[in-house]
Motif scaffolding. Structure first.
Motif, PDB file in Angstrom:
ATOM      1  N   SER A 244      -9.254   4.082  -0.490  1.00 32.81           N
ATOM      2  CA  SER A 244     -10.667   4.378  -0.705  1.00 32.81           C
ATOM      3  C   SER A 244     -11.111   5.674  -0.055  1.00 32.81           C
ATOM      4  CB  SER A 244     -11.532   3.219  -0.174  1.00 32.81           C
ATOM      5  OG  SER A 244     -11.211   2.911   1.168  1.00 32.81           O
ATOM      6  N   GLY A 245     -10.243   6.327   0.723  1.00 28.95           N
ATOM      7  CA  GLY A 245     -10.576   7.594   1.361  1.00 28.95           C
ATOM      8  C   GLY A 245      -9.411   8.068   2.203  1.00 28.95           C
ATOM      9  N   PRO A 246      -9.534   9.254   2.838  1.00 27.72           N
ATOM     10  CA  PRO A 246      -8.453   9.738   3.705  1.00 27.72           C
ATOM     11  C   PRO A 246      -8.150   8.722   4.804  1.00 27.72           C
ATOM     12  CG  PRO A 246     -10.088  11.441   3.341  1.00 27.72           C
ATOM     13  CD  PRO A 246     -10.682  10.169   2.810  1.00 27.72           C
ATOM     14  N   ARG A 247      -6.927   8.234   4.818  1.00 30.15           N
ATOM     15  CA  ARG A 247      -6.466   7.249   5.801  1.00 30.15           C
ATOM     16  C   ARG A 247      -7.234   5.931   5.734  1.00 30.15           C
ATOM     17  NH1 ARG A 247      -3.171   9.462   9.965  1.00 30.15           N
ATOM     18  NH2 ARG A 247      -2.807  11.654   9.609  1.00 30.15           N
ATOM     19  N   LYS A 248      -7.912   5.686   4.628  1.00 26.78           N
ATOM     20  CA  LYS A 248      -8.622   4.423   4.438  1.00 26.78           C
ATOM     21  C   LYS A 248      -7.922   3.667   3.317  1.00 26.78           C
ATOM     22  CE  LYS A 248     -13.113   6.230   5.918  1.00 26.78           C
ATOM     23  NZ  LYS A 248     -14.520   6.493   5.519  1.00 26.78           N
ATOM     24  N   TYR A 249      -7.118   2.702   3.689  1.00 25.78           N
ATOM     25  CA  TYR A 249      -6.314   1.997   2.705  1.00 25.78           C
ATOM     26  C   TYR A 249      -6.069   0.575   3.170  1.00 25.78           C
ATOM     27  CZ  TYR A 249      -2.546   2.714   6.055  1.00 25.78           C
ATOM     28  OH  TYR A 249      -1.788   2.704   7.198  1.00 25.78           O
ATOM     29  N   GLU A 250      -5.705  -0.270   2.226  1.00 23.61           N
ATOM     30  CA  GLU A 250      -5.272  -1.633   2.541  1.00 23.61           C
ATOM     31  C   GLU A 250      -4.223  -2.068   1.541  1.00 23.61           C
ATOM     32  OE1 GLU A 250      -8.003  -4.856   1.801  1.00 23.61           O
ATOM     33  OE2 GLU A 250      -9.302  -3.559   0.603  1.00 23.61           O
ATOM     34  N   ARG A 251      -3.279  -2.826   2.016  1.00 21.36           N
ATOM     35  CA  ARG A 251      -2.254  -3.361   1.118  1.00 21.36           C
ATOM     36  C   ARG A 251      -2.830  -4.599   0.455  1.00 21.36           C
ATOM     37  NH1 ARG A 251       2.193  -6.870   0.633  1.00 21.36           N
ATOM     38  NH2 ARG A 251       4.056  -5.895  -0.283  1.00 21.36           N
ATOM     39  N   VAL A 252      -2.982  -4.548  -0.850  1.00 15.92           N
ATOM     40  CA  VAL A 252      -3.638  -5.638  -1.565  1.00 15.92           C
ATOM     41  C   VAL A 252      -2.654  -6.535  -2.302  1.00 15.92           C
ATOM     42  CG1 VAL A 252      -5.806  -4.401  -1.820  1.00 15.92           C
ATOM     43  CG2 VAL A 252      -4.040  -4.145  -3.575  1.00 15.92           C
ATOM     44  N   GLY A 253      -1.394  -6.141  -2.346  1.00 12.93           N
ATOM     45  CA  GLY A 253      -0.418  -6.973  -3.030  1.00 12.93           C
ATOM     46  C   GLY A 253       0.951  -6.344  -3.057  1.00 12.93           C
ATOM     47  N   GLY A 254       1.834  -6.967  -3.816  1.00 11.63           N
ATOM     48  CA  GLY A 254       3.200  -6.464  -3.931  1.00 11.63           C
ATOM     49  C   GLY A 254       4.089  -7.531  -4.542  1.00 11.63           C
ATOM     50  N   THR A 255       5.361  -7.230  -4.630  1.00 14.68           N
ATOM     51  CA  THR A 255       6.341  -8.194  -5.132  1.00 14.68           C
ATOM     52  C   THR A 255       7.713  -7.837  -4.571  1.00 14.68           C
ATOM     53  OG1 THR A 255       7.486  -9.014  -7.118  1.00 14.68           O
ATOM     54  CG2 THR A 255       6.590  -6.795  -7.237  1.00 14.68           C
ATOM     55  N   SER A 256       8.532  -8.850  -4.404  1.00 13.27           N
ATOM     56  CA  SER A 256       9.894  -8.619  -3.908  1.00 13.27           C
ATOM     57  C   SER A 256      10.835  -8.200  -5.031  1.00 13.27           C
ATOM     58  CB  SER A 256      10.433  -9.889  -3.236  1.00 13.27           C
ATOM     59  OG  SER A 256      10.498 -10.958  -4.178  1.00 13.27           O
TER      60      SER A 256
END
Length: 488
Positions: A244-256
């Motif tokens: 959402s901005g410089p250094r503003k992030y979140e891991r919202v998902g993924g998969t193996s």
């Protein structure tokens, strides 16, 4: 500074193509001289960042190799030179560090070098990768760079520093430090991915592109207004980040189920020795010989729900039926042969069979009907389609229309990019767009390279966040200096 690096106290500072000649100062502008060693030295006492001057930066196309001492190093034993160096014609400062991103499958290396025997200023960013299983070769290559630091970029071997990120930054930290005798600074993996991606999106022409079979590699111009966006980083596994901005992030998902899955399964099912071998085989394969398609079930398109006859209804769906047919044919052939034997031969064979243990079917029996190329393409589609659909679902949940795909899984492979791009267009009904990068596997390494903090900057981590604590300490220090001057 450009908009996405406006924060004075972020670790990375970049002189952009638009503002390299001027920068804000006391509410106005002042001329900005070309980056030099004195400027870097001044940042030790005046906190800022090492500036990578990207004015006029461009990607060196083709197979041209960098004209540096490192050019003579053999690219054997699982190493690979990317061949897409980034030329930095206006960067003149000494760069005395190497960045490495060590993942579960590959170790990606980024380093700066000057142009040997050239009267032109500047240099280039070089990109090199190694299989993680051969990390010793990667370390030996870094030793080679260390020994040639003076010729490469003007710094001395003892000045070299390694910026490391990825899981291997922890796993191999002591090994690298002991082998090279240099500082090894660990950088946070996800933060490096975002720093690297922001750099590529906003600063490097002909880096970001869209892809389809009808319009391959449509380049997107660098821009400053890029947030919010989603990064789908496909390495051994897959991480999905909302930025959402410089250094503003979140891991919202993924998969193996990622590159490691493809690599692992194809190493069992095919004779391929490397990931590139697997991609080469996939490019030559026909997944219709392995996958069950919509046309195999309906005999035509399924227009009511928008599925073409060539759409995959079931990955590897034909394997069981065709395998069983092959086994039945083998049994029929065996029975036919048995019927043609003389009675005495049948009795002898029957006696022999009763005393022996039934032999299990071999791997060759199971897959001899399927070519390695067909299997490779089918599995590549299966993994890519799964990632594409998961990516779309997360983009829909978070309302993001720009989806960037990174990671070494892609490797510029047309089938992979087309599958991911098609999945995003199909599920979003054309409302969302998939974007790719020419250096997709080096986001973390470039982020670590840009995140370099000069030696003696004090306690690690003191420049994280918004810099408020640091700013307060500097004010206190300046106040103390003024008091001592007055007392004198």
């Amino acid at each position: 500074m450009s908009q996405h690096y406006a924060n004075t106290h972020v670790d990375t500072a970049i002189a952009t193509a638009d503002d390299a000649d001027a920068e804000h100062h006391d509410g106005g502008f002042r001329p900005r001289a070309m980056t030099n060693t004195a400027e870097i030295d001044s940042t030790i006492s005046h906190p800022g960042s090492v500036r990578i001057n990207v004015k006029g930066a461009f990607i060196v196309d083709g197979t041209e190799q960098p004209a540096t001492p490192a050019n003579g190093y053999s690219n054997a034993n699982g190493s690979y030179h990317e061949g897409k160096d980034i030329r930095l014609p206006n960067h003149t400062a000494v760069v005395s560090h190497i960045a490495v991103d060590i993942g579960g499958s590959l170790a990606k290396l980024v380093y700066f070098s000057r142009e040997a025997h050239s009267t032109e200023p500047g240099g280039r960013l070089n990109f090199h990768s190694f299989e993680t299983d051969r990390v010793d070769d990667c370390i030996e290559f870094m030793r080679h760079l260390k020994d040639n630091q003076l010729a490469l970029n003007g710094s001395k071997p003892k000045d070299l520093c390694i910026m490391a990120t990825g899981g291997g930054a922890f796993k191999y930290h002591d090994k690298i430090k002991k082998a090279l005798g240099v500082d090894v600074l660990r950088e946070e993996e996800m933060a490096c991915l975002i720093i690297g991606l922001d750099f590529f999106i906003t600063e490097i022409p002909r880096e970001v592109f869209t892809y389809s079979e009808t319009e391959p590699m449509q380049f997107v111009q660098p821009e400053a207004d890029i947030y919010p966006y989603m990064l789908v980083n496909i390495g051994s596994g897959v991480s999905i980040l909302k930025v959402s901005g410089p250094r503003k992030y979140e891991r919202v998902g993924g998969t193996s189920l990622g590159g490691g899955t493809l690599w692992g399964l194809l190493s069992l099912l095919t004779p391929a020795d490397s990931f590139d071998d697997m991609l080469d085989m996939a490019a030559q394969g026909d997944n219709a010989k392995v996958d069950m398609l919509v046309g195999d079930i309906y005999g035509t398109d399924y227009n009511k729900i928008g599925l073409k006859s060539t759409a995959i209804a079931s990955s590897f769906g034909k394997v069981f039926r065709m395998k069983r047919e092959a086994e039945n044919e083998a049994e029929d052939s065996e029975n036919t042969t048995h019927d043609h034997l003389q009675p005495s031969q049948q009795i002898q064979e029957s006696s022999s069979n009763t005393s022996s243990v039934p032999q299990p079917k071999t791997r060759t029996d199971a897959v001899s009907r399927f070519s390695a190329s067909d299997i490779s393409r089918s599995l590549l589609y299966a993994i890519s389609n799964n990632i594409g659909q998961i990516a779309y679902l997360h983009s829909h949940i978070h309302g993001l229309s720009h989806i960037y795909f990174g990671g070494s899984f892609i490797r510029g492979h047309p089938q992979t990019m087309n599958t991911l791009s098609y999945a995003i267009r199909f599920w979003s009904k054309g409302e969302k767009q998939a974007y790719f990068l020419r250096h997709e596997g080096y986001l973390g390494a470039v982020g670590a390279f840009l995140n370099r903090q000069p030696r003696n900057w004090g306690r690690r981590g003191s420049f994280e966040g918004d810099g408020a604590a640091l700013e307060e300490r500097l004010r206190e220090r300046r106040g103390g200096d003024n008091e001592r001057e007055m007392a004198a």
